[in-house]
Scaffold this motif. Structure first.
Motif, PDB file in Angstrom:
ATOM      1  N   THR A 136      -3.096   1.436  -5.698  1.00  0.00           N
ATOM      2  CA  THR A 136      -2.954   2.791  -6.242  1.00  0.00           C
ATOM      3  C   THR A 136      -4.296   3.410  -6.627  1.00  0.00           C
ATOM      4  O   THR A 136      -4.389   4.631  -6.775  1.00  0.00           O
ATOM      5  CB  THR A 136      -2.070   2.786  -7.509  1.00  0.00           C
ATOM      6  OG1 THR A 136      -2.752   2.083  -8.563  1.00  0.00           O
ATOM      7  CG2 THR A 136      -0.733   2.115  -7.245  1.00  0.00           C
ATOM      8  N   THR A 137      -5.305   2.583  -6.799  1.00  0.00           N
ATOM      9  CA  THR A 137      -6.531   3.046  -7.446  1.00  0.00           C
ATOM     10  C   THR A 137      -7.250   4.117  -6.646  1.00  0.00           C
ATOM     11  O   THR A 137      -7.685   5.137  -7.198  1.00  0.00           O
ATOM     12  CB  THR A 137      -7.474   1.857  -7.702  1.00  0.00           C
ATOM     13  OG1 THR A 137      -6.762   0.852  -8.441  1.00  0.00           O
ATOM     14  CG2 THR A 137      -8.698   2.299  -8.483  1.00  0.00           C
ATOM     15  N   GLY A 138      -7.403   3.910  -5.332  1.00  0.00           N
ATOM     16  CA  GLY A 138      -8.148   4.866  -4.522  1.00  0.00           C
ATOM     17  C   GLY A 138      -7.599   6.281  -4.609  1.00  0.00           C
ATOM     18  O   GLY A 138      -8.297   7.204  -5.062  1.00  0.00           O
ATOM     19  N   PRO A 139      -6.348   6.515  -4.203  1.00  0.00           N
ATOM     20  CA  PRO A 139      -5.817   7.893  -4.269  1.00  0.00           C
ATOM     21  C   PRO A 139      -5.673   8.414  -5.693  1.00  0.00           C
ATOM     22  O   PRO A 139      -5.858   9.608  -5.944  1.00  0.00           O
ATOM     23  CB  PRO A 139      -4.453   7.784  -3.571  1.00  0.00           C
ATOM     24  CG  PRO A 139      -4.096   6.338  -3.627  1.00  0.00           C
ATOM     25  CD  PRO A 139      -5.391   5.588  -3.566  1.00  0.00           C
ATOM     26  N   LEU A 140      -5.356   7.530  -6.646  1.00  0.00           N
ATOM     27  CA  LEU A 140      -5.189   7.992  -8.021  1.00  0.00           C
ATOM     28  C   LEU A 140      -6.522   8.461  -8.611  1.00  0.00           C
ATOM     29  O   LEU A 140      -6.600   9.521  -9.246  1.00  0.00           O
ATOM     30  CB  LEU A 140      -4.601   6.876  -8.883  1.00  0.00           C
ATOM     31  CG  LEU A 140      -4.164   7.265 -10.293  1.00  0.00           C
ATOM     32  CD1 LEU A 140      -3.109   8.358 -10.256  1.00  0.00           C
ATOM     33  CD2 LEU A 140      -3.651   6.045 -11.048  1.00  0.00           C
ATOM     34  N   LEU A 162       0.835  -1.201   0.000  1.00  0.00           N
ATOM     35  CA  LEU A 162       0.000   0.000   0.000  1.00  0.00           C
ATOM     36  C   LEU A 162       0.873   1.256   0.000  1.00  0.00           C
ATOM     37  O   LEU A 162       0.589   2.231  -0.703  1.00  0.00           O
ATOM     38  CB  LEU A 162      -0.918  -0.012   1.221  1.00  0.00           C
ATOM     39  CG  LEU A 162      -2.143   0.894   1.179  1.00  0.00           C
ATOM     40  CD1 LEU A 162      -3.113   0.432   0.111  1.00  0.00           C
ATOM     41  CD2 LEU A 162      -2.840   0.905   2.541  1.00  0.00           C
ATOM     42  N   LEU A 163       1.943   1.225   0.783  1.00  0.00           N
ATOM     43  CA  LEU A 163       2.869   2.354   0.812  1.00  0.00           C
ATOM     44  C   LEU A 163       3.500   2.579  -0.562  1.00  0.00           C
ATOM     45  O   LEU A 163       3.577   3.712  -1.047  1.00  0.00           O
ATOM     46  CB  LEU A 163       3.960   2.099   1.860  1.00  0.00           C
ATOM     47  CG  LEU A 163       5.138   3.077   1.869  1.00  0.00           C
ATOM     48  CD1 LEU A 163       4.656   4.499   2.085  1.00  0.00           C
ATOM     49  CD2 LEU A 163       6.144   2.675   2.945  1.00  0.00           C
ATOM     50  N   LEU A 164       3.940   1.495  -1.216  1.00  0.00           N
ATOM     51  CA  LEU A 164       4.518   1.633  -2.554  1.00  0.00           C
ATOM     52  C   LEU A 164       3.492   2.189  -3.538  1.00  0.00           C
ATOM     53  O   LEU A 164       3.817   3.024  -4.392  1.00  0.00           O
ATOM     54  CB  LEU A 164       5.024   0.270  -3.037  1.00  0.00           C
ATOM     55  CG  LEU A 164       6.278  -0.279  -2.355  1.00  0.00           C
ATOM     56  CD1 LEU A 164       6.601  -1.677  -2.885  1.00  0.00           C
ATOM     57  CD2 LEU A 164       7.461   0.656  -2.579  1.00  0.00           C
ATOM     58  N   GLY A 165       2.246   1.725  -3.399  1.00  0.00           N
ATOM     59  CA  GLY A 165       1.200   2.228  -4.285  1.00  0.00           C
ATOM     60  C   GLY A 165       0.949   3.707  -4.094  1.00  0.00           C
ATOM     61  O   GLY A 165       0.819   4.470  -5.066  1.00  0.00           O
TER      62      GLY A 165
END
Length: 671
Positions: free
Chosen positions: A118-122, A48-51
């Motif tokens: 990555t999807t949520g914040p992106l 999650l951190l990497l994403g």
């Protein structure tokens, strides 16, 4: 709006549905230890951190259309890693179970999980860019709602009905659907970025000064504290009861619920109410930490409600301090850093640097300290000093509890498989009795006085089912015996000259303590052959042993290795038994009723299952109540003494599904 919301919802649902699926898939390869879930969470939080880091760099470094192109290419490439089925050969390549778990997860789900994370914040960043008048934070609440639904649906709608491989294949198919939906949202974002008439500037483009480092550290600290408490309290539950997906899912669902409530509408975090509830939550956890014997429902309820209060306070304060939309990706990056730090501390560092479970008291103290930090500016000076004094008192209390974890014990050890403690207690005229404790479960005891130290005790006394079996099989010929689970080595006391006893033990610290702190192994007349490693895996690699008796003593404790009770495992055991050999299973357990599991396996394999309960007199100081099941062929039944042959037959429970390597359901056998 519908496309962005659908993409966020589906990604979050898959993100958290895969966690129990893949954890259950690999659990048998690492001895069924409750630490497997903690290490899995470390991996998920690191991903999650990497994403989030990827999203932040993408948002800050590339133009909108280049962001769309790069992300679309990675989505398509991730399809090549499907299906997400873990390969057990990866687990065997590393000696460390912790690194084994991490390597297996990276190989099985690394790429899809990273892109889902990555999807949520992106999508929120693209949404804020495309729709200037709309705040994107409610999409974060939507993603957490989907995550919670994924977790809650798993033990109820998925685990009881589908083998774990089918679960993974179904998830892989759903991931393909997600990729298509996400590509559609990416195309929409591309189109809007291409239109100069959308708007010259947006809310997310407006100048916003970067937050101070102190503020960023506070974001990290609040997120880290919630993560530490989540993992530490999950470990408390799964060790004291059982490592079942339901007890993995419940704390994580509470953690996510707090995100949903706080990010959907700040009014749900009623600050005065939750700050008043905080001391009550501290007191409730104090009751659990002091070792008070509580019924399972009360224990679960206390920890669940307390965790909810802690998470609401941490996440509520985070939302109160959230930045402008322009700094949205930085905010989420700090949250993910905090989550990863908390997970790494509990899952990786604590087992390596602590000999006891100090991480929960540390998390509680951090929570109390951070509350004072966030309130500091709003408090009058006298209240500041009062709260600081209260914090010192609470810190002293937590320190006292932590000392209790180790004081008065002869030895305290800890590793991936849990904490082991050895303690001496006085038993009146019988002298000193030495006990080994794993978590809160006794794993054997021995009287130290020379006349008594060779006498079997606890679940293994002569009155027990295994005691009767040893005495009944004793004859002129030497016996070859296999034992799954060493404990303190009590069963070695039944060994006679000429007998061979192969003892399989996954935790080398148990073997070290059995040799150095107890004398059953050294005193035995039999030839003792310790075998380090997971018992099932070791037996699968060995040639046929032709055991007269194979004893399974791995289910009375807190982390039940389900893979040792499947049909496939039972078939392996009978491969190593003589035709008239006896399989003895200790199913004494405070929380789980294993009778239907053994009964279903025996029936499937055409064996007879005899159940023998030992109910010692109240004053008996050598025996404990125990339940043993003997699984035998007709030849094995004839070999037993007459009084044992007349024992109660264990019959299958109507409607109970037998356990296989692909299917097991611990929730269905909770007492």
């Amino acid at each position: 709006m519908i496309r962005f919301a659908t993409t966020v919802f589906l990604s979050a649902f898959l993100l958290f549905q895969i966690q129990p699926i893949i954890a259950k898939m690999i659990l048998p390869w690492f001895g069924g230890a409750s630490s497997v879930w903690s290490v899995c969470l470390v991996f998920f939080q690191a991903e999650l951190l990497l994403g989030y880091l990827y999203v932040h760099l993408l948002h800050e470094s590339l133009s909108p259309r280049r962001q769309n192109l790069l992300h679309a290419a990675l989505l398509v490439l991730s399809l090549a890693t499907l299906p997400v089925v873990a390969n057990p050969t990866w687990a065997a390549t590393l000696e460390s179970p912790t690194w084994g778990v991490l390597v297996v997860l990276a190989a099985a789900v690394g790429m899809p999980y990273l892109l889902l994370s990555t999807t949520g914040p992106l999508m929120q960043a693209w949404y804020a860019r495309s729709f200037a008048t709309v705040m994107p934070y409610r999409l974060y609440a939507l993603s957490n709602l989907a995550s919670m639904l994924a977790l809650l649906s798993y033990p109820v709608l998925v685990e009881p009905y589908f083998p774990v491989r089918d679960q993974a294949l179904g998830w892989s198919a759903a991931y393909v659907v997600f990729v298509l939906v996400c590509l559609a949202s990416t195309w929409l974002s591309w189109q809007r970025a291409a239109r100069e008439e959308i708007r010259p500037t947006t809310t997310s483009d407006e100048p916003a000064p970067p937050p101070a480092w102190g503020e960023c550290l506070l974001w990290v600290g609040l997120a880290m504290t919630a993560s530490i408490l989540l993992l530490a309290m999950t470990r408390q539950l799964t060790q004291d009861i059982a490592p079942v997906p339901f007890l993995w899912v419940l704390p994580l669902s509470i953690y996510l619920l707090s995100f949903i409530l706080c990010f959907d509408a700040p009014r749900y975090y009623y600050r005065p109410g939750f700050l008043l509830a905080l001391p009550l939550a501290f007191l409730a956890v104090d009751r659990v930490l002091t070792g008070s014997s509580l019924p399972v429902p009360i224990l679960v309820a206390l920890l669940a409600l307390s965790l909810f209060v802690f998470c609401m306070v941490c996440h509520g304060e985070l939302v109160r301090r959230r930045p402008a939309v322009r700094r949205l990706t930085l905010f989420y990056l700090m949250l993910s850093i905090g989550g990863a730090l908390g997970g790494t501390f509990v899952g990786l560092l604590a087992p390596a640097i602590f000999n006891a479970y100090f991480e929960l008291p540390i998390g509680l103290f951090l929570c109390a300290a951070l509350v004072i930090v966030v309130l500091w500016r709003d408090l009058q000076p006298r209240w500041r000093w009062l709260l600081l004094a209260a914090l010192l008192v609470y810190g002293y209390r937590l320190g006292d509890i932590s000392v209790d974890y180790v004081k008065e014990y002869r030895r305290v050890l800890r590793n991936f498989y849990g904490q082991l403690r050895v303690i001496d207690v006085s038993d009146g005229d019988l002298g000193v009795k030495r006990k080994m404790v794993h978590g809160v479960i006794y794993h054997g005891e021995q009287f130290l006085s020379p006349p008594l130290r060779r006498r079997p005790t606890a679940y293994f006394c002569e009155l027990s089912g295994i005691g009767q079996t040893f005495l009944g099989l004793a004859g002129d010929q030497p016996l070859k015996i296999g034992v799954l689970g060493l404990g303190v080595g009590t069963l070695a006391s039944y060994g006679r000259s000429g007998d061979e006893m192969r003892i399989y033990e996954i935790n080398e610290q148990v073997l070290d303590l059995a040799r150095s702190e107890f004398t059953y192994l050294a005193d035995s007349a039999a030839r003792i052959v310790p075998v380090l490693g997971d018992a099932r895996l070791m037996l699968e690699r060995e040639p046929t042993q032709n055991f007269d008796l194979l004893v399974m003593d791995a289910f009375s404790g807190d982390s039940v290795p389900t893979h040792l009770l499947t049909i496939e495992a039972m078939e392996g055991y009978f491969r190593h038994l003589k035709r008239d050999g006896v399989l003895a299973v200790n199913i004494s357990n405070r929380y789980l009723d294993l009778r239907p599991v053994v009964a279903a396996a025996a029936h499937r394999l055409g064996r007879t299952a005899l159940i023998i309960e030992a109910r010692p007199d109240p004053g008996d100081r050598f025996c404990l109540y125990s339940v043993w099941v003997l699984v035998v062929t007709p030849e094995g039944l004839a070999r037993l003494p007459g009084e044992m042959r007349s024992a109660e037959r264990l019959v299958p429970r109507s409607g109970f599904s037998e356990w296989t390597d692909g299917f097991s359901n611990l929730l269905g056998i909770l007492k």
